[in-house]
Each structure stands twice: as C-alpha cells, then as structure tokens.
Enzyme design. Structure first.
Site, PDB file in Angstrom:
ATOM      1  N   ASP A  18       0.965  -1.086  -0.065  1.00 53.11           N
ATOM      2  CA  ASP A  18       0.124   0.063  -0.005  1.00 53.11           C
ATOM      3  C   ASP A  18       0.648   1.366  -0.106  1.00 53.11           C
ATOM      4  OD1 ASP A  18      -2.625   1.345   0.519  1.00 53.11           O
ATOM      5  OD2 ASP A  18      -1.643   2.020   2.271  1.00 53.11           O
TER       6      ASP A  18
ATOM      7  N   GLU B 277       1.673  -0.310  -5.221  1.00 59.05           N
ATOM      8  CA  GLU B 277       0.793   0.852  -5.540  1.00 59.05           C
ATOM      9  C   GLU B 277       1.749   1.965  -5.629  1.00 59.05           C
ATOM     10  OE1 GLU B 277      -3.452   2.758  -3.971  1.00 59.05           O
ATOM     11  OE2 GLU B 277      -1.935   2.101  -2.471  1.00 59.05           O
TER      12      GLU B 277
END
Length: 732
Positions: free
Chosen positions: A362, A399
């Site tokens: 993330d 990401e």
C-alpha cells in the site's frame, strides 16, 4: 476448525547453537538481545525489544486477557538487561500462550521527538499474536494515565508448532494469474453467505467459500490488510473494516478468528492458507508499511511512539509533529536501519512461517522516501526486499504512488516489482464512458502499456490491470452513479475521490427501467472484456462478478453493514454477469490465448506477435478526438490462433470491416458479443457460431470478438507473416 500442533520446540542443532547464551540466561535471567520479540526455549522465554532513548523498561505478564492489572512485573536494568539499544530478559518457567506487554520509561520531550510515557502499556513490534481485552477503548490509549486494563497485549507464540502437512505454494506464473481482491471481514459477513454465524467474516469463512473461488477461476486472492489493525480508528459509531490502520506487522488480525482463544487465530489463518493452496489458489497480502494507527500527534500511544518515536516515524521540522505523506497522520520511517530490518523480518515471517505467496504494498512510494521524506533514487528498503533470498519466489506488487503527490507508475525503483497500473483504470474507464481523445491511450493500455513500461525492459504481466479496486466505485456503481454518495461515512461527503470517470447510464442510482439495466449490464461486460483481453495481470474486486453495489459510496473503509458486505443473493440475480466473467477467465487461462509470454520482455512480445490496428475500416484506425471505435487483430503464431476484436463506445451502431481469414485458418467464430443476451454474449470457440461475412454491425456501446484457429491440416505448410510493432500505426 481442527489442526495438529507439534509438541517439540528446538531441535538438537538449535539447542547446541544457543547453549552458551542460554546457560547465562538461566543463571542470571539477563536474557539476550536476539532474536527480537518473544522466543520460546525449552525452559522459558527470552524477550527482546528495541528502545533507543529509554532509561528504564518494564516487562508485564498477565494471567488472562480479562485481568486489569499485571500479575507480575519485571524491572529491567541497563547494567544487566540492556545491550546497545536493546532491552532483554529471560523468564524461566513460562511458555507459549503467556500474555505480556511492555512499559518504557524515558524523557517526554516532543520537540526533540521523544514521547515516552511510563504509564502506557505498549505492544512488542515483533509480537506475533494479539490479545484484545473485552473492554478495550481507543480513547484510553490516548488519554493520560494507566491503561493496562484496556490496552492491546501480546501473546507468546511458538510459530513453528503448526503442522503444515506438506503444504507447497502453487507459484503460478503471472501469465496464469487472476487476482481477486477481497476483504476477509466483509466477504462472508452477510447472513445470506451460507456460512455459519460464528464463522462469518473470518478466515474460517473464507475456507467455506473456496469452491466458489475455484468455480469462478480465481488463481490468487489478494487479501485487504490482515495485519492486526484498530477497528475503532473510524468516525464515532462506525468501524474501520478495510484494515489500513495497522499496529502490529507480525500478528494476524484477531477479530478475523472464529475461535476467541488468542492463539486460535494463528492456526485459523494458516489453515486458510493451506486450504487455498490445496485448491491451487495463491495468497497475497495487502501490507501497510507506510503508516500506523497511532496517527498524528493527537493519536493514541500503542507501540512505536512509546518505544522510539524518532526512529519509527518521519517527523516534522520541529520534531513535535509528524510528516504526513500518507493522509493518515503519520509516515513510517521505512529507510531507517531499524525500521528496514523490521519490514524485512515481517515479510520473511509471513513467507516462512505463514506460507503466503506475495505482497501488495500500500502506498509503496513511501518506501522510497528517506528520513527527511525526500524521494531516493536507490532506496535501500526496496532493494532489500527485492534482493532478499527468502522473498525471491514471492510476488511483489507496488501501489506506486503516495498521498503527497509522488507518482512512480512506470518507474518504481527495483527490477522485479509489479505495479498497479492506475493509468489502465482511468483510460479504459474513459473509453467505455465515451469520452473524447481516448483511442490512442486505450491501444497502449491493452498492449501492456509500452508507453509506460517498454523502456524498462519489463515483462508484459508486470502491469497489474484493473478497472476497480477496494478504493472507489464497484463495477456496478461505476455504471450507476455520476457522483459519489458517501454520506453514511459521516464526513459530509467530503471523503473519497471526486474523479471517478463514471457514467450512470441515464439515471442516478438503482433503476427499474429495463433499458437502463440492459445498458448497465452491457457496459459491465465491456469493461470485463477489455480487462481480460489486455496484456498484463488482471485483477477484479470481490463482488464485481455479480454486480455488488456500495450504493454509490466510493470510500467504504468504515462500512461493515449492507454497504460494505458481499450480498450473496446477487449470485442468482446477476447470474449472467457471473457466467460472463467466468467464461472470460476460462478463455484467458486456456493456454493464454492472447500470448505465451514466458521469458519474454514486453518489447519482445510486441515484436513477436503481429498486432494490427483498425478503425471501422481495416488498417485505418481513427485517432481523431471524437473517435469512439477501435479494432485490433492479434495473430499469435505460437498459439496458432487469430483474434479480431471490435470495440464501439459510440452511442450508435457501427459497421466494421472484417479481415479475410486465410487458407491456413478456420472461418471466424463469434465468441463474444456484449450486445447479445446470455448465453449468446460469450461462447467457447467450439460452441460459437461461424461468421463468414465481410462486415460486422457492432451495436452501440458493445464489443465483439471473433476467433479463428489454425487449420491443423494446413499447419505444416504455414509460413508466418512478418511481425510489426503493435503501435506502429498508433505512433504514425
């Protein structure tokens, strides 16, 4: 859920290696500085924790999680229990299952980055299991005073005691990977899930749904964060259900266990992994190493802040505040040496002891920032992860951006990282919606985004292609809402993205108009068709295959009711979409019709496969701003298959010219036409009707795919045509 637990602890070799240090530990109780965390030995447990500027440490033992005060306290002294910045102690006679926590005493000087509070009960950063008190309160952790009655605690774990029964990872190639992003908590929480009440929203509940995943064709589940997180980190009266507020990087989230004994969560998680592996499904964890639930300077003290605030976090200019590159109040100091070790050790643990197959990072661009927050050209943490031998065979997904504007899609540091391709999401949405100036971008996205990745000599599947994910509209809502509707989050609809590139097909929200519903169904099929026929690794979010809705909410992080849960009644209501998705996956996984990409770079793939672009006229793609039509012919020599795909996002039918099938190939078969009703909308090649006309009328807002296979009798005499770069026409 049953599992077999071995009774042995250390083998002879391990005992010999630690004999000398253990002897000293047994005699004096001093312990040793390694390994970090709580380590079980035959005669007791060694505890070790990092805390740089602290002056005194206390180890607290609790008889049960219901106890409000510790049953024993051990005061550690620098002379006997400290090596460098590590506090350690050996406690004989205790074993796995012992509940423990720490208190750390030191200066409270926020402007110097020091935030010690000797009254706060702290977690062990290397703790592998969490015990949650029955009356736990987040506010207590942030308020002054002793919080031992309500604080999270750790449980001593002997992690090698589980019987994996010969478990082996599936290790699918990326070309044979279909990713299914799902939330353990909301996947089976709905009463109509068919899962027993005590197993709803748990790891055990996921096991019961493995037949569903197998039937759909999923080869990898990507689990939203399962590191222990704080459900109370949400607006008052709501609960955080996504899990992007971690406080422990080694411990599985305790509330996802169906059995409430603290250690049961470990076996239940591992049993889920083992069951998924037996079904040939990989397990990828969404990991959050960019921030913690301790939040801003006003947040609670749970662990890192009370141990070594200035080590674990990137601080502001006066050190009393936190740099916030995450949008969550703080930023983890990922490239500091202690923190780097913590991250690597955590990843290794989940691979070695919990058998997971990969990680999605993330806000991964945070991992490229130095201790002042400046992006680094060669960030050590990212290279440590990539070069670690334990992690050599796991999948790594980034990401490749953060909340402070750092956007690294196409140039994320490292060689083997795969990237979430946000450009794919946006450009495909624009084309299907009918936006102008979308043709050229669509062509790039469908061929592995060579404008982004080809210069990196990347593999074709390193682009993770997706239309939707947990963050944003579901696929149903993408075609049902023009605007977000996040009022249920109690933030006055300010949260969530305003740029959704969505179109409601004429009515905002649910509609009983058959023509609206037909159009929405068709648009969903259009999205799915482009996703699964594009070069790259496809990912769908749980429920998109049955038109799951979030009622227009594009930020459901705090919604654990109807808005956030998987409604299993939709499997019958939208059986046609489920079937369509399943057939697309089958088509893709059947020897990967688009390409055999094993050991080929994106550039090699582009050169070795003849791809020809067209508009409604052959070899004449219309790249003008108002064009809404594109066709492509893919001739793959290795697979002996020819695919012709016609895409019309215009609001009226368009007649496309069809390439003439050569003598080496069978006549065209119409395998996909998203305008047609099920089951004619998608058919396997052997069942698909033949098509021998020179033109095909592609209806408004629909996609057609024709497939021809090489005639086996003609194959020995077949001579492949000269290949051309697929973007040759696009770039002229």
């Amino acid at each position: 859920m049953s599992s077999r637990r071995k009774k042995t602890y250390l083998n002879i070799e391990d005992q010999s290696r630690h004999l000398s240090t253990l002897k000293m530990a047994f005699q004096k109780g001093a312990g040793q500085s390694f390994p970090l965390g709580a380590t079980v030995y035959p005669y007791g447990v060694n505890f070790s924790i990092f805390s740089k500027h602290s002056k005194r440490a206390e180890l607290l033992l609790f008889d049960s999680i219901e106890e409000t005060t510790p049953s024993q306290k051990f005061d550690l002294t620098p002379e006997r229990n400290r090596s460098y910045h590590y506090w350690h102690i050996f406690i004989p006679g205790i074993k796995e299952g012992q509940i423990y926590a720490w208190r750390m005493h030191g200066p409270y000087h926020p402007k110097e980055g020091l935030r010690f509070d000797g009254e706060k009960v702290l977690l062990d950063p290397y703790g592998k299991c969490i015990a949650v008190p029955p009356k736990r309160s987040r506010s207590d952790a942030g308020a002054p005073g002793d919080n031992s009655a309500t604080a999270f605690k750790n449980v001593v774990v002997h992690s090698k005691s589980y019987d994996w029964e010969g478990d082996t990872p599936p290790r699918h190639s990326l070309s044979q990977t279909i990713i299914y992003e799902m939330n353990v908590g909301t996947f089976t929480s709905n009463p109509n899930s068919g899962v027993a009440q005590e197993k709803r929203g748990t790891y055990a509940g996921v096991i019961e749904k493995i037949p569903y995943l197998k039937d759909l064709g999923i080869t990898a589940v990507e689990l939203l964060p399962v590191f222990a997180f704080d459900p109370e980190d949400a607006p008052t009266g709501l609960h955080n259900v996504w899990g992007y507020q971690p406080y422990a990087f080694f411990a599985p989230h305790p509330q996802y266990a169906s059995q409430k004994a603290p250690l049961a969560v470990l076996d239940e998680f591992r049993s889920m992994v083992k069951a998924l592996h037996r079904a040939n499904i990989e397990v990828i964890l969404d990991v959050v190493f960019n921030h913690t639930t301790e939040g801003s300077m006003h947040g609670p003290t749970l662990c890192f802040r009370g141990l070594a605030n200035e080590t674990y976090y990137i601080l502001g200019s006066d050190k009393s505040t936190y740099a916030d590159f995450t949008g969550c109040g703080n930023t983890f100091n990922a490239n500091e040496s202690i923190v780097r070790r913590l991250i690597i050790d955590s990843l290794r643990y989940w691979v070695e002891e919990m058998h997971v197959d990969g990680f999605r990072f993330d806000l991964a661009s945070i991992l490229s920032r130095d201790e002042s927050g400046t992006p680094m050209a060669h960030p050590p943490t990212i290279w440590d992860i990539e070069s670690d031998p334990v992690l050599a065979n796991v999948k790594l997904f980034a990401e490749a951006w953060d909340a402070a504007g750092l956007y690294q899609v196409g140039h994320f540091p490292g060689d083997s990282w795969n990237e979430w391709n946000g450009r794919f999401r946006d450009d495909v949405r624009s084309f299907i919606k009918g936006d102008d100036n979308s043709i050229r971008s669509l062509a790039y996205r469908m061929t592995g985004s060579p404008d982004i990745y080809e210069h990196e000599e990347r593999n074709p599947e390193q682009s993770v292609n997706f239309i939707t994910c947990h963050d944003g509209f579901t696929l149903n809502d993408l075609v049902s809402y023009n605007e977000k509707h996040n009022e249920a989050n109690e933030e006055n609809n300010r949260d969530g993205s305003n740029n959704n590139i969505s179109w409601n097909c004429g009515v905002e929200g649910p509609s009983e108009d058959p023509s609206i519903e037909t159009l929405r169904n068709r648009q969903i099929k259009n999205f799915l068709t482009i996703l699964f026929f594009s070069v790259g690794t496809p990912m769908i979010v749980a429920g998109d295959e049955v038109r799951r809705t979030q009622q227009g909410n594009n930020n459901t992080y705090c919604q654990d009711g109807d808005i956030g849960s998987f409604d299993w009644s939709l499997l019958n209501k939208h059986a046609d979409i489920y079937r369509f998705t399943k057939e697309l996956i089958n088509f893709r996984l059947d020897r990967s019709h688009l390409c055999d990409t094993y050991n080929k770079t994106l550039r090699e793939l582009m050169m070795e496969n003849t791809i020809q672009w067209h508009g409604v006229q052959l070899n004449s793609p219309d790249l003008s701003p108002h064009s809404h039509a594109l066709a492509v012919t893919v001739r793959n020599i290795d697979e002996k298959i020819l695919i012709h795909m016609m895409m019309n996002s215009y609001w009226e039918p368009l007649e496309f010219q069809i390439p003439i099938s050569t003598n080496s190939y069978t006549p065209w078969h119409r395998c996909v036409d998203t305008f047609l009703d099920s089951p004619q909308d998608i058919l396997p090649w052997k069942d698909a009707p033949a098509f021998d006309q020179e033109n095909y009328l592609v209806q408004a807002r629909s996609i057609v795919i024709l497939v021809s296979k090489m005639d086996e009798e003609m194959a020995p005499n077949h001579k492949p045509e000269q290949s051309m770069h697929p973007l040759h026409v696009m770039s002229t």
